[in-house]
Design a protein around this motif. Structure first.
Motif, PDB file in Angstrom:
ATOM      1  N   MET A  29      95.667  40.213  54.937  1.00  0.00           N
ATOM      2  CA  MET A  29      95.382  41.508  55.528  1.00  0.00           C
ATOM      3  C   MET A  29      95.143  42.491  54.381  1.00  0.00           C
ATOM      4  N   THR A  30      93.926  43.004  54.326  1.00  0.00           N
ATOM      5  CA  THR A  30      93.571  43.955  53.281  1.00  0.00           C
ATOM      6  C   THR A  30      93.716  45.384  53.800  1.00  0.00           C
ATOM      7  N   ALA A  31      93.706  46.326  52.885  1.00  0.00           N
ATOM      8  CA  ALA A  31      93.778  47.741  53.277  1.00  0.00           C
ATOM      9  C   ALA A  31      92.601  48.093  54.165  1.00  0.00           C
ATOM     10  N   ASP A  32      91.414  47.593  53.841  1.00  0.00           N
ATOM     11  CA  ASP A  32      90.220  47.883  54.634  1.00  0.00           C
ATOM     12  C   ASP A  32      90.366  47.343  56.057  1.00  0.00           C
ATOM     13  N   GLN A  33      90.918  46.149  56.200  1.00  0.00           N
ATOM     14  CA  GLN A  33      91.145  45.573  57.530  1.00  0.00           C
ATOM     15  C   GLN A  33      92.138  46.419  58.324  1.00  0.00           C
ATOM     16  N   LEU A  34      93.188  46.863  57.669  1.00  0.00           N
ATOM     17  CA  LEU A  34      94.189  47.683  58.355  1.00  0.00           C
ATOM     18  C   LEU A  34      93.606  49.019  58.800  1.00  0.00           C
ATOM     19  N   MET A  35      92.711  49.589  58.014  1.00  0.00           N
ATOM     20  CA  MET A  35      92.117  50.881  58.350  1.00  0.00           C
ATOM     21  C   MET A  35      91.212  50.773  59.574  1.00  0.00           C
ATOM     22  N   LYS A  36      90.722  49.567  59.882  1.00  0.00           N
ATOM     23  CA  LYS A  36      89.819  49.353  61.022  1.00  0.00           C
ATOM     24  C   LYS A  36      90.532  48.773  62.240  1.00  0.00           C
ATOM     25  N   GLN A  37      91.756  48.323  62.053  1.00  0.00           N
ATOM     26  CA  GLN A  37      92.522  47.677  63.125  1.00  0.00           C
ATOM     27  C   GLN A  37      93.158  48.727  64.025  1.00  0.00           C
ATOM     28  N   LYS A  38      93.214  48.439  65.334  1.00  0.00           N
ATOM     29  CA  LYS A  38      93.900  49.366  66.243  1.00  0.00           C
ATOM     30  C   LYS A  38      95.400  49.257  65.988  1.00  0.00           C
ATOM     31  N   LEU A  39      95.982  50.367  65.553  1.00  0.00           N
ATOM     32  CA  LEU A  39      97.417  50.430  65.273  1.00  0.00           C
ATOM     33  C   LEU A  39      97.999  51.615  66.022  1.00  0.00           C
ATOM     34  N   GLU A  40      99.087  51.395  66.720  1.00  0.00           N
ATOM     35  CA  GLU A  40      99.775  52.467  67.434  1.00  0.00           C
ATOM     36  C   GLU A  40     100.998  52.864  66.628  1.00  0.00           C
ATOM     37  N   TRP A  41     100.972  54.082  66.121  1.00  0.00           N
ATOM     38  CA  TRP A  41     102.019  54.589  65.249  1.00  0.00           C
ATOM     39  C   TRP A  41     103.116  55.268  66.052  1.00  0.00           C
ATOM     40  N   VAL A  42     104.351  55.188  65.541  1.00  0.00           N
ATOM     41  CA  VAL A  42     105.491  55.875  66.152  1.00  0.00           C
ATOM     42  C   VAL A  42     106.148  56.772  65.105  1.00  0.00           C
ATOM     43  N   LYS A  43     106.776  57.829  65.591  1.00  0.00           N
ATOM     44  CA  LYS A  43     107.457  58.768  64.696  1.00  0.00           C
ATOM     45  C   LYS A  43     108.770  58.186  64.204  1.00  0.00           C
TER      46      LYS A  43
END
Length: 68
Positions: free
Chosen positions: A1-15
């Motif tokens: 998993m590269t930084a570029d892949q992570l930037m394009k992947q749907k990620l749901e962030w939590v506080k």
């Protein structure tokens, strides 16, 4: 998993309760955290994967979901 892949992947962030790393999520079994930079002298965000800095950026990725 590269930084570029992570930037394009749907990620749901939590506080989080950590003021230095206020958002977190998981991807492929790894813990991801965002560190807030001293913008504009530094990048707005730094992405950490398992405590390793992988990239810095200013614009929120379109695929990522901000917490409500």
């Amino acid at each position: 998993m590269t930084a570029d892949q992570l930037m394009k992947q749907k990620l749901e962030w939590v506080k989080t309760s950590d003021p230095l790393h206020p958002l977190r999520t998981k991807a492929e079994g790894k813990e991801l955290r965002l560190r807030i930079g001293d913008f504009p002298e530094e990048s707005m965000y730094t992405l950490l994967v398992d405590d390793q800095e992988v990239t810095e950026f200013d614009d929120w990725p379109k695929a990522w979901v901000r917490p409500r």
